[in-house]
Design a protein around this motif. Structure first.
Motif, PDB file in Angstrom:
ATOM      1  N   ALA A  40      15.181  39.622  41.303  1.00  0.00           N
ATOM      2  CA  ALA A  40      14.231  39.159  42.293  1.00  0.00           C
ATOM      3  C   ALA A  40      14.762  39.491  43.690  1.00  0.00           C
ATOM      4  O   ALA A  40      15.978  39.658  43.864  1.00  0.00           O
ATOM      5  N   PRO A  41      13.889  39.577  44.682  1.00  0.00           N
ATOM      6  CA  PRO A  41      14.338  39.898  46.051  1.00  0.00           C
ATOM      7  C   PRO A  41      15.425  38.951  46.529  1.00  0.00           C
ATOM      8  O   PRO A  41      15.289  37.733  46.421  1.00  0.00           O
ATOM      9  N   GLY A  42      16.499  39.509  47.030  1.00  0.00           N
ATOM     10  CA  GLY A  42      17.577  38.712  47.579  1.00  0.00           C
ATOM     11  C   GLY A  42      18.489  38.059  46.554  1.00  0.00           C
ATOM     12  O   GLY A  42      19.378  37.289  46.923  1.00  0.00           O
ATOM     13  N   GLN A  43      18.258  38.385  45.288  1.00  0.00           N
ATOM     14  CA  GLN A  43      19.079  37.775  44.242  1.00  0.00           C
ATOM     15  C   GLN A  43      19.826  38.837  43.449  1.00  0.00           C
ATOM     16  O   GLN A  43      19.473  40.016  43.468  1.00  0.00           O
ATOM     17  N   ASP A  44      20.866  38.409  42.756  1.00  0.00           N
ATOM     18  CA  ASP A  44      21.602  39.318  41.893  1.00  0.00           C
ATOM     19  C   ASP A  44      20.781  39.644  40.650  1.00  0.00           C
ATOM     20  O   ASP A  44      19.894  38.887  40.248  1.00  0.00           O
ATOM     21  N   ARG A  45      21.113  40.776  40.049  1.00  0.00           N
ATOM     22  CA  ARG A  45      20.465  41.117  38.783  1.00  0.00           C
ATOM     23  C   ARG A  45      20.942  40.141  37.718  1.00  0.00           C
ATOM     24  O   ARG A  45      22.136  39.848  37.612  1.00  0.00           O
ATOM     25  N   GLU A  46      20.004  39.625  36.938  1.00  0.00           N
ATOM     26  CA  GLU A  46      20.363  38.637  35.924  1.00  0.00           C
ATOM     27  C   GLU A  46      19.926  39.087  34.542  1.00  0.00           C
ATOM     28  O   GLU A  46      18.892  39.731  34.357  1.00  0.00           O
ATOM     29  N   PHE A  47      20.721  38.719  33.565  1.00  0.00           N
ATOM     30  CA  PHE A  47      20.445  39.022  32.162  1.00  0.00           C
ATOM     31  C   PHE A  47      19.195  38.281  31.701  1.00  0.00           C
ATOM     32  O   PHE A  47      18.992  37.111  32.047  1.00  0.00           O
ATOM     33  N   VAL A  48      18.387  38.966  30.907  1.00  0.00           N
ATOM     34  CA  VAL A  48      17.184  38.347  30.343  1.00  0.00           C
ATOM     35  C   VAL A  48      17.276  38.294  28.817  1.00  0.00           C
ATOM     36  O   VAL A  48      17.128  37.224  28.229  1.00  0.00           O
ATOM     37  N   ALA A  49      17.505  39.434  28.195  1.00  0.00           N
ATOM     38  CA  ALA A  49      17.520  39.481  26.734  1.00  0.00           C
ATOM     39  C   ALA A  49      18.262  40.728  26.275  1.00  0.00           C
ATOM     40  O   ALA A  49      18.378  41.703  27.020  1.00  0.00           O
ATOM     41  N   ALA A  50      18.751  40.679  25.026  1.00  0.00           N
ATOM     42  CA  ALA A  50      19.444  41.835  24.464  1.00  0.00           C
ATOM     43  C   ALA A  50      19.217  41.868  22.966  1.00  0.00           C
ATOM     44  O   ALA A  50      18.900  40.838  22.338  1.00  0.00           O
ATOM     45  N   ILE A  51      19.405  43.057  22.381  1.00  0.00           N
ATOM     46  CA  ILE A  51      19.164  43.238  20.960  1.00  0.00           C
ATOM     47  C   ILE A  51      20.127  44.285  20.418  1.00  0.00           C
ATOM     48  O   ILE A  51      20.441  45.274  21.083  1.00  0.00           O
ATOM     49  N   THR A  52      20.612  44.068  19.206  1.00  0.00           N
ATOM     50  CA  THR A  52      21.475  45.044  18.568  1.00  0.00           C
ATOM     51  C   THR A  52      20.655  46.220  18.046  1.00  0.00           C
ATOM     52  O   THR A  52      19.428  46.168  17.993  1.00  0.00           O
ATOM     53  N   TRP A  53      21.364  47.270  17.610  1.00  0.00           N
ATOM     54  CA  TRP A  53      20.660  48.458  17.158  1.00  0.00           C
ATOM     55  C   TRP A  53      19.722  48.161  15.993  1.00  0.00           C
ATOM     56  O   TRP A  53      18.588  48.624  15.951  1.00  0.00           O
ATOM     57  N   SER A  54      20.174  47.356  15.046  1.00  0.00           N
ATOM     58  CA  SER A  54      19.349  47.063  13.867  1.00  0.00           C
ATOM     59  C   SER A  54      18.233  46.073  14.177  1.00  0.00           C
ATOM     60  O   SER A  54      17.286  45.926  13.407  1.00  0.00           O
ATOM     61  N   GLY A  55      18.384  45.372  15.289  1.00  0.00           N
ATOM     62  CA  GLY A  55      17.414  44.334  15.615  1.00  0.00           C
ATOM     63  C   GLY A  55      17.731  42.985  15.002  1.00  0.00           C
ATOM     64  O   GLY A  55      17.021  42.008  15.243  1.00  0.00           O
ATOM     65  N   SER A  56      18.788  42.928  14.212  1.00  0.00           N
ATOM     66  CA  SER A  56      19.122  41.674  13.540  1.00  0.00           C
ATOM     67  C   SER A  56      19.767  40.668  14.471  1.00  0.00           C
ATOM     68  O   SER A  56      19.780  39.469  14.199  1.00  0.00           O
ATOM     69  N   GLY A  57      20.297  41.141  15.582  1.00  0.00           N
ATOM     70  CA  GLY A  57      20.927  40.255  16.555  1.00  0.00           C
ATOM     71  C   GLY A  57      20.204  40.294  17.877  1.00  0.00           C
ATOM     72  O   GLY A  57      19.915  41.373  18.404  1.00  0.00           O
ATOM     73  N   THR A  58      19.873  39.113  18.405  1.00  0.00           N
ATOM     74  CA  THR A  58      19.234  39.028  19.714  1.00  0.00           C
ATOM     75  C   THR A  58      19.867  37.901  20.511  1.00  0.00           C
ATOM     76  O   THR A  58      20.493  36.993  19.955  1.00  0.00           O
ATOM     77  N   ASP A  59      19.683  37.966  21.810  1.00  0.00           N
ATOM     78  CA  ASP A  59      20.184  36.916  22.685  1.00  0.00           C
ATOM     79  C   ASP A  59      19.240  36.824  23.878  1.00  0.00           C
ATOM     80  O   ASP A  59      18.660  37.824  24.294  1.00  0.00           O
ATOM     81  N   ASN A 102      27.435  48.722  20.324  1.00  0.00           N
ATOM     82  CA  ASN A 102      26.362  47.978  19.668  1.00  0.00           C
ATOM     83  C   ASN A 102      26.526  46.471  19.811  1.00  0.00           C
ATOM     84  O   ASN A 102      25.881  45.714  19.113  1.00  0.00           O
ATOM     85  N   SER A 103      27.370  46.026  20.708  1.00  0.00           N
ATOM     86  CA  SER A 103      27.571  44.590  20.874  1.00  0.00           C
ATOM     87  C   SER A 103      26.701  44.067  22.015  1.00  0.00           C
ATOM     88  O   SER A 103      26.526  44.717  23.044  1.00  0.00           O
ATOM     89  N   ILE A 104      26.160  42.874  21.811  1.00  0.00           N
ATOM     90  CA  ILE A 104      25.311  42.243  22.817  1.00  0.00           C
ATOM     91  C   ILE A 104      26.189  41.578  23.868  1.00  0.00           C
ATOM     92  O   ILE A 104      27.123  40.853  23.533  1.00  0.00           O
ATOM     93  N   VAL A 105      25.861  41.812  25.129  1.00  0.00           N
ATOM     94  CA  VAL A 105      26.557  41.142  26.221  1.00  0.00           C
ATOM     95  C   VAL A 105      25.530  40.644  27.224  1.00  0.00           C
ATOM     96  O   VAL A 105      24.419  41.179  27.317  1.00  0.00           O
ATOM     97  N   ARG A 106      25.930  39.630  27.976  1.00  0.00           N
ATOM     98  CA  ARG A 106      25.027  39.030  28.965  1.00  0.00           C
ATOM     99  C   ARG A 106      25.328  39.496  30.374  1.00  0.00           C
ATOM    100  O   ARG A 106      24.664  39.058  31.322  1.00  0.00           O
TER     101      ARG A 106
END
Length: 124
Positions: A40-59, A102-106
């Motif tokens: 958002a304007p004036g703010q740092d970039r923030e994590f929203v969501a992530a997914i592994t290659w297979s799709g079996s892992g999400t955050d 292939n690891s999820i990070v925030r």
């Protein structure tokens, strides 16, 4: 190299839904974790969501969990972010990102490739 192109952003009213897409070209998304971040304007970039290659892992970040869903279709080298119940505080530029691993990070800085972003504006 991986090139990422986001689409699907727009101006919507609070409570509406949007689906963002991220199309990859160049090298494939094979064995790569993918993620969405926003800024958002004036703010740092923030994590929203992530997914592994297979799709079996999400955050998800706590601010979007239960409202946003990340998914991917590897056959089309595409990652999606389905957003429902949008709020004015969701207004930001949304970026797609890919990791070499292939690891999820925030942490956004740990992603290796980024798209140019797509604007999402939610009016009250």
């Amino acid at each position: 190299q991986v090139q990422l192109v986001e689409s699907g952003g727009g101006l919507v009213q609070a409570g509406a839904s949007l689906r963002l897409s991220c199309a990859a070209s160049g090298r494939t998304l094979s064995s790569r974790a993918m993620g969405w971040s926003r800024q958002a304007p004036g703010q740092d970039r923030e994590f929203v969501a992530a997914i592994t290659w297979s799709g079996s892992g999400t955050d998800y970040s706590s601010s979007v969990k239960g409202r946003f869903t990340i998914s991917r279709l590897n056959a089309k080298n595409t990652v999606y972010l389905q957003m429902i119940g949008l709020k004015p505080e969701d207004t930001a530029v949304y970026y797609c990102a890919a990791r070499i691993q292939n690891s999820i990070v925030r942490v956004p800085s740990l992603y290796d490739y980024w798209g140019q972003g797509t604007q999402v504006t939610v009016s009250s």
